[in-house]
Write a protein that holds these residues in place. Structure first.
Motif, PDB file in Angstrom:
ATOM      1  N   ASP A  72       0.834  -1.201   0.000  1.00 18.78           N
ATOM      2  CA  ASP A  72       0.000   0.000   0.000  1.00 18.78           C
ATOM      3  C   ASP A  72       0.876   1.262   0.000  1.00 18.78           C
ATOM      4  O   ASP A  72       0.625   2.197  -0.748  1.00 18.78           O
ATOM      5  CB  ASP A  72      -0.918   0.032   1.218  1.00 18.78           C
ATOM      6  CG  ASP A  72      -2.026  -1.003   1.133  1.00 18.78           C
ATOM      7  OD1 ASP A  72      -2.307  -1.492   0.022  1.00 18.78           O
ATOM      8  OD2 ASP A  72      -2.608  -1.318   2.188  1.00 18.78           O
ATOM      9  N   TRP A  73       1.902   1.273   0.857  1.00 16.29           N
ATOM     10  CA  TRP A  73       2.791   2.423   0.926  1.00 16.29           C
ATOM     11  C   TRP A  73       3.597   2.578  -0.360  1.00 16.29           C
ATOM     12  O   TRP A  73       3.813   3.691  -0.834  1.00 16.29           O
ATOM     13  CB  TRP A  73       3.739   2.319   2.127  1.00 16.29           C
ATOM     14  CG  TRP A  73       3.069   2.706   3.407  1.00 16.29           C
ATOM     15  CD1 TRP A  73       2.753   1.886   4.442  1.00 16.29           C
ATOM     16  CD2 TRP A  73       2.619   4.017   3.784  1.00 16.29           C
ATOM     17  NE1 TRP A  73       2.133   2.609   5.440  1.00 16.29           N
ATOM     18  CE2 TRP A  73       2.039   3.913   5.058  1.00 16.29           C
ATOM     19  CE3 TRP A  73       2.660   5.254   3.158  1.00 16.29           C
ATOM     20  CZ2 TRP A  73       1.503   5.021   5.720  1.00 16.29           C
ATOM     21  CZ3 TRP A  73       2.125   6.350   3.823  1.00 16.29           C
ATOM     22  CH2 TRP A  73       1.558   6.225   5.088  1.00 16.29           C
ATOM     23  N   ASP A  74       4.058   1.477  -0.906  1.00 14.58           N
ATOM     24  CA  ASP A  74       4.810   1.542  -2.163  1.00 14.58           C
ATOM     25  C   ASP A  74       3.943   2.117  -3.281  1.00 14.58           C
ATOM     26  O   ASP A  74       4.403   2.943  -4.073  1.00 14.58           O
ATOM     27  CB  ASP A  74       5.320   0.152  -2.559  1.00 14.58           C
ATOM     28  CG  ASP A  74       6.452  -0.336  -1.664  1.00 14.58           C
ATOM     29  OD1 ASP A  74       7.051   0.489  -0.946  1.00 14.58           O
ATOM     30  OD2 ASP A  74       6.719  -1.547  -1.687  1.00 14.58           O
ATOM     31  N   ASP A  75       2.691   1.674  -3.336  1.00 23.60           N
ATOM     32  CA  ASP A  75       1.765   2.175  -4.353  1.00 23.60           C
ATOM     33  C   ASP A  75       1.510   3.668  -4.159  1.00 23.60           C
ATOM     34  O   ASP A  75       1.527   4.442  -5.126  1.00 23.60           O
ATOM     35  CB  ASP A  75       0.455   1.389  -4.299  1.00 23.60           C
ATOM     36  CG  ASP A  75      -0.526   1.841  -5.354  1.00 23.60           C
ATOM     37  OD1 ASP A  75      -0.133   1.911  -6.543  1.00 23.60           O
ATOM     38  OD2 ASP A  75      -1.686   2.128  -4.996  1.00 23.60           O
ATOM     39  N   LEU A  76       1.287   4.067  -2.905  1.00 28.67           N
ATOM     40  CA  LEU A  76       1.032   5.476  -2.612  1.00 28.67           C
ATOM     41  C   LEU A  76       2.242   6.329  -3.009  1.00 28.67           C
ATOM     42  O   LEU A  76       2.099   7.370  -3.654  1.00 28.67           O
ATOM     43  CB  LEU A  76       0.736   5.667  -1.125  1.00 28.67           C
ATOM     44  CG  LEU A  76       0.553   7.099  -0.658  1.00 28.67           C
ATOM     45  CD1 LEU A  76      -0.613   7.764  -1.372  1.00 28.67           C
ATOM     46  CD2 LEU A  76       0.377   7.142   0.837  1.00 28.67           C
ATOM     47  N   ARG A  77       3.441   5.875  -2.658  1.00 30.41           N
ATOM     48  CA  ARG A  77       4.647   6.625  -3.012  1.00 30.41           C
ATOM     49  C   ARG A  77       4.787   6.738  -4.523  1.00 30.41           C
ATOM     50  O   ARG A  77       5.110   7.809  -5.053  1.00 30.41           O
ATOM     51  CB  ARG A  77       5.885   5.955  -2.423  1.00 30.41           C
ATOM     52  CG  ARG A  77       7.147   6.748  -2.705  1.00 30.41           C
ATOM     53  CD  ARG A  77       8.373   6.059  -2.129  1.00 30.41           C
ATOM     54  NE  ARG A  77       9.545   6.892  -2.247  1.00 30.41           N
ATOM     55  CZ  ARG A  77      10.227   7.101  -3.369  1.00 30.41           C
ATOM     56  NH1 ARG A  77       9.858   6.520  -4.491  1.00 30.41           N
ATOM     57  NH2 ARG A  77      11.285   7.881  -3.397  1.00 30.41           N
ATOM     58  N   GLU A  78       4.552   5.656  -5.208  1.00 31.59           N
ATOM     59  CA  GLU A  78       4.669   5.656  -6.670  1.00 31.59           C
ATOM     60  C   GLU A  78       3.686   6.657  -7.295  1.00 31.59           C
ATOM     61  O   GLU A  78       4.052   7.428  -8.183  1.00 31.59           O
ATOM     62  CB  GLU A  78       4.398   4.253  -7.194  1.00 31.59           C
ATOM     63  CG  GLU A  78       4.745   4.051  -8.635  1.00 31.59           C
ATOM     64  CD  GLU A  78       4.555   2.606  -9.054  1.00 31.59           C
ATOM     65  OE1 GLU A  78       3.831   2.379 -10.043  1.00 31.59           O
ATOM     66  OE2 GLU A  78       5.120   1.720  -8.379  1.00 31.59           O
ATOM     67  N   ARG A  79       2.456   6.676  -6.791  1.00 32.03           N
ATOM     68  CA  ARG A  79       1.461   7.615  -7.324  1.00 32.03           C
ATOM     69  C   ARG A  79       1.828   9.053  -7.017  1.00 32.03           C
ATOM     70  O   ARG A  79       1.705   9.936  -7.862  1.00 32.03           O
ATOM     71  CB  ARG A  79       0.070   7.300  -6.763  1.00 32.03           C
ATOM     72  CG  ARG A  79      -0.570   6.078  -7.443  1.00 32.03           C
ATOM     73  CD  ARG A  79      -1.993   5.861  -6.989  1.00 32.03           C
ATOM     74  NE  ARG A  79      -1.962   5.281  -5.648  1.00 32.03           N
ATOM     75  CZ  ARG A  79      -2.799   5.598  -4.657  1.00 32.03           C
ATOM     76  NH1 ARG A  79      -3.737   6.486  -4.848  1.00 32.03           N
ATOM     77  NH2 ARG A  79      -2.709   5.027  -3.487  1.00 32.03           N
ATOM     78  N   ARG A  80       2.301   9.305  -5.778  1.00 28.89           N
ATOM     79  CA  ARG A  80       2.668  10.667  -5.400  1.00 28.89           C
ATOM     80  C   ARG A  80       3.881  11.165  -6.197  1.00 28.89           C
ATOM     81  O   ARG A  80       3.930  12.323  -6.604  1.00 28.89           O
ATOM     82  CB  ARG A  80       2.974  10.746  -3.900  1.00 28.89           C
ATOM     83  CG  ARG A  80       1.779  10.470  -3.009  1.00 28.89           C
ATOM     84  CD  ARG A  80       0.786  11.550  -3.059  1.00 28.89           C
ATOM     85  NE  ARG A  80       1.323  12.737  -2.423  1.00 28.89           N
ATOM     86  CZ  ARG A  80       0.664  13.846  -2.213  1.00 28.89           C
ATOM     87  NH1 ARG A  80      -0.590  13.933  -2.594  1.00 28.89           N
ATOM     88  NH2 ARG A  80       1.221  14.868  -1.648  1.00 28.89           N
ATOM     89  N   ALA A  98       4.653  10.426  -9.129  1.00 28.61           N
ATOM     90  CA  ALA A  98       4.269  10.646 -10.520  1.00 28.61           C
ATOM     91  C   ALA A  98       3.612  12.011 -10.720  1.00 28.61           C
ATOM     92  O   ALA A  98       3.461  12.472 -11.852  1.00 28.61           O
ATOM     93  CB  ALA A  98       3.322   9.540 -10.982  1.00 28.61           C
ATOM     94  N   GLU A  99       3.251  12.687  -9.624  1.00 32.91           N
ATOM     95  CA  GLU A  99       2.613  13.994  -9.728  1.00 32.91           C
ATOM     96  C   GLU A  99       3.628  15.052 -10.180  1.00 32.91           C
ATOM     97  O   GLU A  99       4.819  14.941  -9.874  1.00 32.91           O
ATOM     98  CB  GLU A  99       2.013  14.395  -8.379  1.00 32.91           C
ATOM     99  CG  GLU A  99       0.864  13.510  -7.951  1.00 32.91           C
ATOM    100  CD  GLU A  99       0.323  13.875  -6.578  1.00 32.91           C
ATOM    101  OE1 GLU A  99       0.774  14.879  -5.997  1.00 32.91           O
ATOM    102  OE2 GLU A  99      -0.543  13.145  -6.098  1.00 32.91           O
TER     103      GLU A  99
END
Length: 56
Positions: A6-14, A16-17
């Motif tokens: 979950d944290w890895d996904d959140l970091r990846e999405r953030r 990409a901003e």
């Protein structure tokens, strides 16, 4: 999904901003500057203590 994923996904999405990489780099530099300042203050304090202890 586990917490780590979950944290890895959140970091990846953030990251990409727009502007995220630049903000991350600025925060990293500020953190390192703070670490250096703390270390220098610590060393200066240690030197003062040594000088005081060496006085007759």
């Amino acid at each position: 999904m586990d917490d780590r994923a979950d944290w890895d996904d959140l970091r990846e999405r953030r990251m990409a901003e727009p502007g995220a990489a630049e903000a991350y780099e600025a925060a990293r530099i500020a953190f390192e500057l703070g670490q250096t300042a703390r270390e220098l203050r610590y060393r200066a304090g240690r030197m003062v203590l040594r000088r005081r202890a060496a006085r007759p």
